[in-house]
Design an enzyme around this catalytic site. Structure first.
Site: not given
Ligand code: DGL
Length: 277
Positions: A14-15, A77, A162, A196, A198
């Protein structure tokens, strides 16, 4: 938690922290495998980055996971799945590692989401990158052509999560605005995909503003069940994945910060190692 040096773990990417919400569910469903998590916190968020940037960063992280022995990598992600997966699968994998596989999170989610809606009107909340890619409407139309998809980009939600501000009044205002926007597109929406990884961290706030009769879909469980099914259908891949129930965490960012915040997403303490990208 047992931490060791597994030879062929399943890679989860993931990012940043979001993929930990997916890993948590995968480990519940498939505890016997080894896992290697990589969060590219040094470059998060991905949501507002260009197609090329997301593709380059994702490919680099996939290569790192391959180098560490992963035969299979899950892009946990949505933004990376939307912007990089197809290119990696079709263009890079055949040259880089023809026997390895990279899977995303959008396909399993869309396959199931159509089964939940009675009104055939689905809402999707995601990053700007995911929404602009049109991946959700395209994938939903493949599995459920009768379903209409309404999308809403929430560019500040990932930065809020975040930075640990997901339980603040700032988050309340931000979440309400986007839920209201989404619902104003169609009063018939009865299912909302949290597109997403997150967003499960914002679930309590989201629930405050979403009408009670609406079904909210988080991806963790869906992706975990999808992976279980995939490994059953691909015994050759299953045989390549080592099974010693270990989990290792890597971040391209600061390990101390990653461990503190990451524990919130994963639901228990984690200890990461730094990976330079
Ligand atoms: N968890 C990522 C997603 O599902 C977040 C993306 C991001 O870093 O903006 O899209």
């Amino acid at each position: 938690m047992k931490v060791e040096n597994p030879s062929n773990p399943i890679g989860i990417f993931d990012s940043g922290y979001g993929g930990l919400t997916v890993l948590k569910e995968i480990v519940k469903e498939l505890p016997q495998y080894d896992y290697l998590y990589l969060g590219d916190s040094a470059h998060a968020p991905y949501g507002s980055r260009s197609f090329e940037e997301v593709y380059d960063l994702t490919l680099e992280c996939v290569k790192q996971l391959f180098n560490k022995g992963c035969p299979l990598v899950i892009l946990a992600c949505n933004t990376a799945s939307a912007k990089a997966l197809r290119n990696i699968q079709q263009k890079d994998l055949p040259i880089l590692a023809p026997n390895k596989r990279v899977l995303g999170v959008i396909r399993p989610t869309t396959e199931l989401a159509g089964n939940y809606t009675k009104t055939k009107h689905i809402g999707v909340l995601g990053t700007t990158g995911t929404v602009l890619s049109q991946s959700y409407p395209i994938e939903v139309s493949k599995f459920h052509p009768e379903v209409k998809v309404y999308q809403e980009a929430c560019p500040l939600w990932v930065p809020l999560v975040e930075s640990g501000k997901h339980n603040t009044t700032e988050a309340d205002t931000e979440v309400k605005t986007h839920i209201d926007n989404l619902m104003s597109r169609s009063p018939k929406i009865d299912t909302i995909i949290l597109g997403c990884t997150h967003y499960p961290l914002l679930i309590d706030t989201i629930k405050k503003f979403v009408p009670e009769n609406i079904k909210l879909i988080s991806q963790g469980e869906i992706v975990a069940k999808g992976l279980k099914d995939y490994l059953k259908r691909h015994p050759e891949m299953d045989a390549m994945c080592s099974k010693a129930s270990s989990i290792e965490f890597f971040t391209t960012g600061e390990t101390k910060v990653f461990d503190e915040k990451g524990s919130l997403f994963f639901g228990k303490g984690i200890r990461s190692k730094h990976l330079h990208l």
